[in-house]
Design a protein around this motif. Structure first.
Motif, PDB file in Angstrom:
ATOM      1  N   ALA A 263      31.382  42.081  46.304  1.00 15.89           N
ATOM      2  CA  ALA A 263      30.217  41.091  47.075  1.00 15.89           C
ATOM      3  C   ALA A 263      30.422  40.224  47.949  1.00 15.89           C
ATOM      4  O   ALA A 263      29.997  39.275  48.082  1.00 15.89           O
ATOM      5  CB  ALA A 263      29.209  40.698  45.784  1.00 15.89           C
ATOM      6  N   GLY A 264      31.468  40.805  48.879  1.00 20.91           N
ATOM      7  CA  GLY A 264      31.982  40.096  50.079  1.00 20.91           C
ATOM      8  C   GLY A 264      32.789  39.091  49.807  1.00 20.91           C
ATOM      9  O   GLY A 264      33.476  38.369  50.759  1.00 20.91           O
ATOM     10  N   HIS A 265      33.243  39.054  48.350  1.00 16.50           N
ATOM     11  CA  HIS A 265      34.288  37.784  48.053  1.00 16.50           C
ATOM     12  C   HIS A 265      35.768  38.686  47.854  1.00 16.50           C
ATOM     13  O   HIS A 265      35.644  39.254  46.898  1.00 16.50           O
ATOM     14  CB  HIS A 265      33.753  37.221  46.699  1.00 16.50           C
ATOM     15  N   PRO A 266      36.794  38.166  48.581  1.00 13.52           N
ATOM     16  CA  PRO A 266      37.996  38.915  48.409  1.00 13.52           C
ATOM     17  C   PRO A 266      38.768  38.339  47.209  1.00 13.52           C
ATOM     18  O   PRO A 266      38.774  37.051  46.936  1.00 13.52           O
ATOM     19  CB  PRO A 266      38.742  38.191  49.656  1.00 13.52           C
ATOM     20  N   LEU A 267      39.038  39.161  46.373  1.00 13.86           N
ATOM     21  CA  LEU A 267      39.776  39.109  44.932  1.00 13.86           C
ATOM     22  C   LEU A 267      41.035  39.618  45.045  1.00 13.86           C
ATOM     23  O   LEU A 267      41.382  40.661  45.437  1.00 13.86           O
ATOM     24  CB  LEU A 267      38.885  39.512  43.776  1.00 13.86           C
ATOM     25  N   ARG A 268      42.024  38.816  44.382  1.00 13.10           N
ATOM     26  CA  ARG A 268      43.409  39.619  44.210  1.00 13.10           C
ATOM     27  C   ARG A 268      43.306  40.551  43.023  1.00 13.10           C
ATOM     28  O   ARG A 268      42.425  40.565  42.393  1.00 13.10           O
ATOM     29  CB  ARG A 268      44.335  38.516  43.854  1.00 13.10           C
ATOM     30  N   VAL A 269      44.332  41.577  43.228  1.00 13.94           N
ATOM     31  CA  VAL A 269      44.391  42.602  41.953  1.00 13.94           C
ATOM     32  C   VAL A 269      45.626  42.554  41.432  1.00 13.94           C
ATOM     33  O   VAL A 269      46.554  41.948  41.958  1.00 13.94           O
ATOM     34  CB  VAL A 269      44.181  44.154  42.704  1.00 13.94           C
ATOM     35  N   PRO A 270      45.713  42.935  40.091  1.00 16.82           N
ATOM     36  CA  PRO A 270      47.314  43.083  39.658  1.00 16.82           C
ATOM     37  C   PRO A 270      48.102  43.628  40.344  1.00 16.82           C
ATOM     38  O   PRO A 270      47.966  44.471  41.409  1.00 16.82           O
ATOM     39  CB  PRO A 270      46.913  43.713  38.012  1.00 16.82           C
ATOM     40  N   PHE A 271      49.492  43.210  40.121  1.00 16.30           N
ATOM     41  CA  PHE A 271      50.515  43.637  41.069  1.00 16.30           C
ATOM     42  C   PHE A 271      50.813  44.898  41.166  1.00 16.30           C
ATOM     43  O   PHE A 271      51.426  45.716  42.109  1.00 16.30           O
ATOM     44  CB  PHE A 271      51.891  42.674  41.092  1.00 16.30           C
TER      45      PHE A 271
ATOM     46  N   ARG B  88      32.178  35.126  43.031  1.00 17.13           N
ATOM     47  CA  ARG B  88      32.313  33.620  43.782  1.00 17.13           C
ATOM     48  C   ARG B  88      33.439  33.025  42.832  1.00 17.13           C
ATOM     49  O   ARG B  88      33.999  32.179  43.474  1.00 17.13           O
ATOM     50  CB  ARG B  88      30.968  33.121  43.945  1.00 17.13           C
ATOM     51  N   HIS B  89      33.222  33.159  41.578  1.00 12.10           N
ATOM     52  CA  HIS B  89      33.912  31.982  40.787  1.00 12.10           C
ATOM     53  C   HIS B  89      35.454  32.924  40.123  1.00 12.10           C
ATOM     54  O   HIS B  89      36.046  32.296  39.408  1.00 12.10           O
ATOM     55  CB  HIS B  89      32.776  31.704  39.657  1.00 12.10           C
ATOM     56  N   ALA B  90      35.470  33.936  40.595  1.00 10.26           N
ATOM     57  CA  ALA B  90      36.760  34.815  39.816  1.00 10.26           C
ATOM     58  C   ALA B  90      37.657  34.697  41.102  1.00 10.26           C
ATOM     59  O   ALA B  90      37.553  34.575  42.167  1.00 10.26           O
ATOM     60  CB  ALA B  90      36.317  36.262  39.681  1.00 10.26           C
ATOM     61  N   ALA B  91      39.061  34.727  40.563  1.00  8.86           N
ATOM     62  CA  ALA B  91      40.024  34.983  41.463  1.00  8.86           C
ATOM     63  C   ALA B  91      40.949  36.184  41.746  1.00  8.86           C
ATOM     64  O   ALA B  91      41.415  36.478  42.680  1.00  8.86           O
ATOM     65  CB  ALA B  91      41.218  33.661  40.910  1.00  8.86           C
ATOM     66  N   MET B  92      40.547  36.980  40.501  1.00  6.08           N
ATOM     67  CA  MET B  92      41.286  38.147  40.290  1.00  6.08           C
ATOM     68  C   MET B  92      40.165  39.061  39.899  1.00  6.08           C
ATOM     69  O   MET B  92      39.259  38.833  39.080  1.00  6.08           O
ATOM     70  CB  MET B  92      42.375  38.246  39.594  1.00  6.08           C
ATOM     71  N   ALA B  93      40.572  40.496  40.362  1.00 10.04           N
ATOM     72  CA  ALA B  93      39.660  41.782  39.891  1.00 10.04           C
ATOM     73  C   ALA B  93      40.254  42.159  38.571  1.00 10.04           C
ATOM     74  O   ALA B  93      41.165  43.298  38.865  1.00 10.04           O
ATOM     75  CB  ALA B  93      39.436  42.542  40.973  1.00 10.04           C
ATOM     76  N   ASP B  94      40.449  41.537  37.508  1.00 11.13           N
ATOM     77  CA  ASP B  94      41.044  41.880  36.309  1.00 11.13           C
ATOM     78  C   ASP B  94      40.257  42.304  35.399  1.00 11.13           C
ATOM     79  O   ASP B  94      39.192  42.582  35.470  1.00 11.13           O
ATOM     80  CB  ASP B  94      41.915  40.590  35.828  1.00 11.13           C
ATOM     81  N   ASN B  95      40.673  42.436  34.159  1.00  9.86           N
ATOM     82  CA  ASN B  95      39.931  43.117  32.779  1.00  9.86           C
ATOM     83  C   ASN B  95      38.682  41.951  32.509  1.00  9.86           C
ATOM     84  O   ASN B  95      37.661  42.429  32.138  1.00  9.86           O
ATOM     85  CB  ASN B  95      40.784  43.076  31.669  1.00  9.86           C
TER      86      ASN B  95
ATOM     87  N   ALA C  38      40.182  45.557  50.213  1.00 11.09           N
ATOM     88  CA  ALA C  38      40.573  44.498  51.223  1.00 11.09           C
ATOM     89  C   ALA C  38      42.203  44.364  51.518  1.00 11.09           C
ATOM     90  O   ALA C  38      42.991  44.813  50.741  1.00 11.09           O
ATOM     91  CB  ALA C  38      39.643  43.053  50.788  1.00 11.09           C
ATOM     92  N   SER C  39      42.489  43.598  52.528  1.00 10.13           N
ATOM     93  CA  SER C  39      43.848  43.331  52.825  1.00 10.13           C
ATOM     94  C   SER C  39      44.598  42.690  51.711  1.00 10.13           C
ATOM     95  O   SER C  39      45.677  42.780  51.564  1.00 10.13           O
ATOM     96  CB  SER C  39      43.943  42.608  54.106  1.00 10.13           C
ATOM     97  N   GLU C  40      43.935  41.770  50.879  1.00 11.06           N
ATOM     98  CA  GLU C  40      44.578  40.885  49.693  1.00 11.06           C
ATOM     99  C   GLU C  40      44.159  41.378  48.354  1.00 11.06           C
ATOM    100  O   GLU C  40      44.943  41.019  47.455  1.00 11.06           O
ATOM    101  CB  GLU C  40      44.177  39.470  49.694  1.00 11.06           C
ATOM    102  N   GLY C  41      43.417  42.580  48.395  1.00 10.48           N
ATOM    103  CA  GLY C  41      43.108  43.001  47.321  1.00 10.48           C
ATOM    104  C   GLY C  41      41.668  43.888  46.851  1.00 10.48           C
ATOM    105  O   GLY C  41      41.572  45.102  47.916  1.00 10.48           O
ATOM    106  N   VAL C  42      40.740  43.318  46.654  1.00  5.24           N
ATOM    107  CA  VAL C  42      39.393  43.847  46.653  1.00  5.24           C
ATOM    108  C   VAL C  42      38.349  42.881  47.199  1.00  5.24           C
ATOM    109  O   VAL C  42      38.696  41.883  46.856  1.00  5.24           O
ATOM    110  CB  VAL C  42      38.962  44.890  45.469  1.00  5.24           C
ATOM    111  N   ALA C  43      37.258  43.557  47.840  1.00  2.00           N
ATOM    112  CA  ALA C  43      36.268  42.487  48.002  1.00  2.00           C
ATOM    113  C   ALA C  43      35.144  42.957  47.302  1.00  2.00           C
ATOM    114  O   ALA C  43      34.416  44.030  47.333  1.00  2.00           O
ATOM    115  CB  ALA C  43      35.863  42.442  49.665  1.00  2.00           C
TER     116      ALA C  43
END
Length: 115
Positions: A44-52, A95-102, A37-42
């Protein structure tokens, strides 16, 4: 005195027995579940940020590879019902996460193990 036969049995309307569940195409389902996605990854349809330090495509590919590999190891016979249950669980996690992290990866791994 015996057990009564069901009406459909006496009319010979039982039909063919249900077939075996067909395995799901995990790769195709994971491609739909995790997308860049433009801000990271989507997820299940929820956009999440990724590590920089990761590109969006690389982060999506990494998460897809993790899910696909773990699913094949733990649930090689997964059918549509199994996948729907998994997708519902992942949607709740995303839905409850902000980042696609570990932390998210670990939660997804535990979800697959618990199927």
């Amino acid at each position: 005195m015996g057990i009564e036969k069901p009406y459909v049995f006496e009319r010979h309307d039982l039909g063919a027995p249900p077939g075996r569940p067909r395995p799901v195409d995990v790769e195709a389902r994971v491609r739909d579940l995790v997308q860049p996605a433009s801000e990271g990854v989507a997820v299940a349809g929820h956009p999440l940020r990724v590590p920089f330090d990761l590109r969006h495509e690389a982060a999506a590919d990494d998460l897809r590879a993790l899910i696909t590999t773990r699913f094949r190891e733990r649930r090689p016979n997964a059918d549509d019902t199994t996948w729907e249950h998994f997708a519902t669980q992942v949607e709740g996690l995303a839905r409850h996460a902000a980042m696609a992290d570990n932390e998210l990866k670990h939660a997804i791994t535990l979800t697959i193990d618990a199927l």
